[in-house]
Design an enzyme around this catalytic site. Structure first.
Site, PDB file in Angstrom:
ATOM      1  N   SER A 171      27.180  -7.999 -29.402  1.00 57.09           N
ATOM      2  CA  SER A 171      28.350  -7.055 -29.319  1.00 57.09           C
ATOM      3  C   SER A 171      28.226  -5.746 -28.873  1.00 57.09           C
ATOM      4  CB  SER A 171      28.931  -7.017 -30.944  1.00 57.09           C
ATOM      5  OG  SER A 171      29.426  -8.213 -31.346  1.00 57.09           O
ATOM      6  N   LEU A 172      29.381  -5.174 -28.895  1.00 56.48           N
ATOM      7  CA  LEU A 172      29.270  -3.664 -28.475  1.00 56.48           C
ATOM      8  C   LEU A 172      29.166  -2.686 -29.600  1.00 56.48           C
ATOM      9  CD1 LEU A 172      31.386  -3.381 -25.358  1.00 56.48           C
ATOM     10  CD2 LEU A 172      29.114  -3.126 -25.221  1.00 56.48           C
ATOM     11  N   TYR A 207      38.313  -3.414 -39.811  1.00 60.48           N
ATOM     12  CA  TYR A 207      37.293  -4.196 -40.093  1.00 60.48           C
ATOM     13  C   TYR A 207      36.049  -3.263 -40.033  1.00 60.48           C
ATOM     14  CZ  TYR A 207      33.928  -8.217 -39.082  1.00 60.48           C
ATOM     15  OH  TYR A 207      32.849  -8.784 -39.128  1.00 60.48           O
ATOM     16  N   LYS A 212      38.454  -1.762 -21.588  1.00 58.47           N
ATOM     17  CA  LYS A 212      37.992  -2.857 -22.477  1.00 58.47           C
ATOM     18  C   LYS A 212      39.310  -3.694 -22.632  1.00 58.47           C
ATOM     19  CE  LYS A 212      35.965  -3.914 -26.679  1.00 58.47           C
ATOM     20  NZ  LYS A 212      36.787  -4.787 -27.186  1.00 58.47           N
TER      21      LYS A 212
END
Length: 660
Positions: A82-83, A36, A112
């Site tokens: 987001s990160l 992605y 994470k």
């Protein structure tokens, strides 16, 4: 050019929107984050280069969304970002290096969690609402479901206003237990946690053992200067914080940060939950504000993402393949999964005994890995949806000859089996052997099916211009194939010998033969005519055992094999190879090496090739027969194993002179 760019942008946007829906709404993503991200980056690159084609509906201007019609949409009090992420440790280090800590180094590192993001809102110490991340601006109100999670306090001891971010997850053990009873199993624990959290009936949600870690707070209800103080306060208020979070300050170095990340990676399989990376954050809140934000992510945080080591998938069918030696290998065709940087749609099942031992049949959900990051393999059955286990057929699928069992494997004994023949040709042309450019597996299969070639030697007699009548073959392509065939005639004898497919004869054994003056066809042929003398001579060479010795002798007494050698000799192939070992290289000649770590200015492949050219033999793993382990920076587990086996260690400085 402009129409091509526009079309690529349109295709990327369509694909990314599809993936967004799969990930955020359906909880059934078809691609991994790694894939992605590559497409998002490509779209950003094109839109930056051609801003005239950037539209307001571009996915690069929006966030993915998990909004569902079943739940009320509520606006977040502040954007839920987001990160930023990297997949390379050097890029992670570069991000740290760019931060101006003003002589006050401060960073936190934590796993994470691969779960479902949630935002908790507390008003006067009471849980007021819980929203999914949604599109970053609006989220679905899942408060009634979140209240059933026992690890989330509904009331706090202090009447404070808080906005917290957390990750809802389900343990590996509970994932396996629950998945067994679901009509449509989930492929991973993240999707299951997300699916549970979005159930309409909260009574159902209460029956599932959801868990949570709180990892950030977004408002000033509590005033702290650093993340470590804030984290300690959250724990005191009753929130569950990951115990593996670690804070680094002036007393520490970047090297210690990277070492801790390596430690997490090493231990990740032992964690009760799935992780897909680590998150680094600047601890000093004042510095965070100075660093600021983009529309997508805070500049003071970075995720280092892992590529999946394994994943779960369903077995759709099992086929048996016949290799160049006649060995029958069962292979599982599975639902597409992304593991260790590659899509996998099939995985080896090794042999009948292995299938029986794990009780596998079509329809089962299995754990899939890439062994050595190369060969996809089925590791175990996770959920049994079939009865019994798959049985290898009694007859070869290609020629219908009855198979025979040797050890753990079945073999087709027919030397004229079409599958055996075509696999031998593929091996002959492969990169590691004759490296005949342009001869892909597809082209070789086509030539074989059309009865243009039946063995390796037919590649050198076939009139390739006959292919002009077939679609996809034009003059240029045919000339390239012919040129590749001609170029192969100049390959060294070691490559030809390897390409003949003598059982168990690999590059390392060939080097051992050459170092012991068995470096030509004539010498090997002459030796093997006296079988008993040849056997005793070969066994005197360290590294050659009885099995390979017998295979070599058999090959150089086989009429079909000898006819092939004679054919290539008549075409003026090189039938001898000189391995010159001078005094300086005697340390390397015939010695077995393995390599680990990184080497300043040299890739591992270059180091290996240069040392091989001086007579060194390389193994892919550490065993007791190894002579030396070459150790670079960031050495892995091979070093620990080598030390336990008392194997001699060589540093980069020890080998540097051999690389010039």
């Amino acid at each position: 050019m402009s129409s091509k760019v526009q079309q690529e942008i349109a295709d990327l946007k369509k694909l990314i929107r599809k993936w967004d829906k799969e990930y955020y709404v359906d909880s059934l993503p078809s691609v991994e984050d790694f894939v992605y991200d590559k497409h998002i980056l490509r779209l950003q690159e094109l839109e930056s280069k051609y801003p005239e084609y950037k539209t307001l509906d571009s996915p690069t201007l929006k966030f993915g969304s998990d909004l569902l019609n079943d739940f009320k949409e509520v606006e977040h009090s502040a954007p839920i970002l987001s990160l930023d992420k990297v997949y390379d440790l050097d890029l992670l280090k570069s991000w740290i290096d760019k931060i101006d800590f003003n002589n006050s180094f401060n960073i936190s590192v934590e796993p994470k969690i691969d779960g479902c993001s949630i935002v908790l809102y507390y008003k006067d110490g009471v849980l007021e609402k819980a929203l999914t991340r949604g599109n970053g601006k609006f989220g679905n109100d899942v408060t009634i479901n979140v209240r059933t999670i026992r690890y989330i306090p509904l009331f706090l001891d202090e009447k404070v206003d808080l906005v917290l971010r957390g990750e809802v997850y389900i343990t590996k053990e509970n994932f396996l237990k629950i998945n067994k009873f679901l009509e449509k199993p989930y492929t991973n624990s993240r999707n299951l946690a997300s699916g549970i959290l979005r159930r309409v009936d909260s009574r159902e949600v209460a029956n599932f053992p959801l868990n949570i870690f709180i990892y950030d707070f977004l408002n000033a209800g509590l005033e702290f200067k650093t993340n470590d103080l804030a984290t300690a306060r959250l724990k005191k208020l009753g929130f569950k914080v990951n115990p593996l979070i670690r804070f680094f300050d002036l007393k520490n170095s970047i090297g210690e940060v990277l070492n801790y990340i390596a430690d997490i990676i090493k231990k990740r399989d032992s964690f009760e939950y799935e992780i897909d990376g680590v998150v680094l954050k600047v601890s000093d809140f004042a510095l965070r504000e100075r660093l600021g934000y983009t529309a997508h992510h805070p500049k003071w945080a970075m995720a280092y993402k892992f590529e999946a080591l394994s994943d779960f998938s369903r077995v759709n069918s099992i086929v048996v393949q016949v290799g160049r030696s006649g060995k029958i290998t069962p292979v599982a065709n599975i639902d597409k999964v992304f593991v260790s940087g590659a899509f996998i749609t099939s995985a080896t099942l090794h042999n009948q005994d292995y299938i029986r031992s794990i009780g596998l049949n079509v329809g089962d959900v299995v754990k899939v890995s890439r062994r050595g990051d190369v060969i996809p393999a089925v590791e175990m059955v996770i959920n049994k949806f079939s009865t019994g286990f798959f049985k290898v057929p009694d007859n070869c699928p290609a020629c219908k000859t009855a198979v025979v069992k040797e050890g753990a494997h079945f073999f087709c004994p027919n030397n004229n089996c079409p599958s055996v023949a075509v696999e031998r040709i593929k091996y002959f042309c492969s990169k590691n052997c004759m490296d005949i450019e342009g001869f892909s597996d597809k082209i070789i299969s086509f030539l074989f099916e059309k009865k243009f070639i039946f063995s390796e030697i037919d590649l050198y007699t076939f009139d390739f211009y006959k292919l002009l009548e077939f679609k996809g073959f034009k003059d240029r392509k045919i000339n390239n194939l012919i040129n590749s065939i001609e170029a192969s005639k100049k390959k060294p004898f070691s490559k030809l010998l390897l390409s003949m497919g003598i059982k168990d004869l690999g590059e390392n054994t060939i080097m051992l033969l050459f170092l012991n003056n068995l470096n030509s066809f004539s010498k090997l042929f002459k030796l093997c005519q006296d079988r008993y003398f040849a056997f005793s001579t070969l066994l005197k060479i360290k590294g050659i055992g009885e099995k390979i010795a017998l295979n070599i002798i058999e090959a150089f007494n086989d009429s079909v094999m000898l006819n092939k050698f004679k054919f290539f000799e008549n075409l003026e192939f090189k039938m001898e190879e000189v391995v010159a070992i001078d005094g300086e290289n005697k340390l390397l000649a015939g010695k077995k090496f393995c390599i680990t770590g990184t080497f300043n200015g040299y890739s591992r492949s270059i180091v290996i090739d240069k040392l091989k050219n001086k007579g060194a033999i390389f193994n892919t793993c550490v065993t007791g027969s190894l002579d030396f382990l070459i150790v670079g920076e960031k050495a892995g587990s091979k070093l620990k194993k080598a030390l336990s086996l008392n194997i001699k260690i060589m540093s980069f400085e020890d080998i540097k002179s051999y690389l010039d």
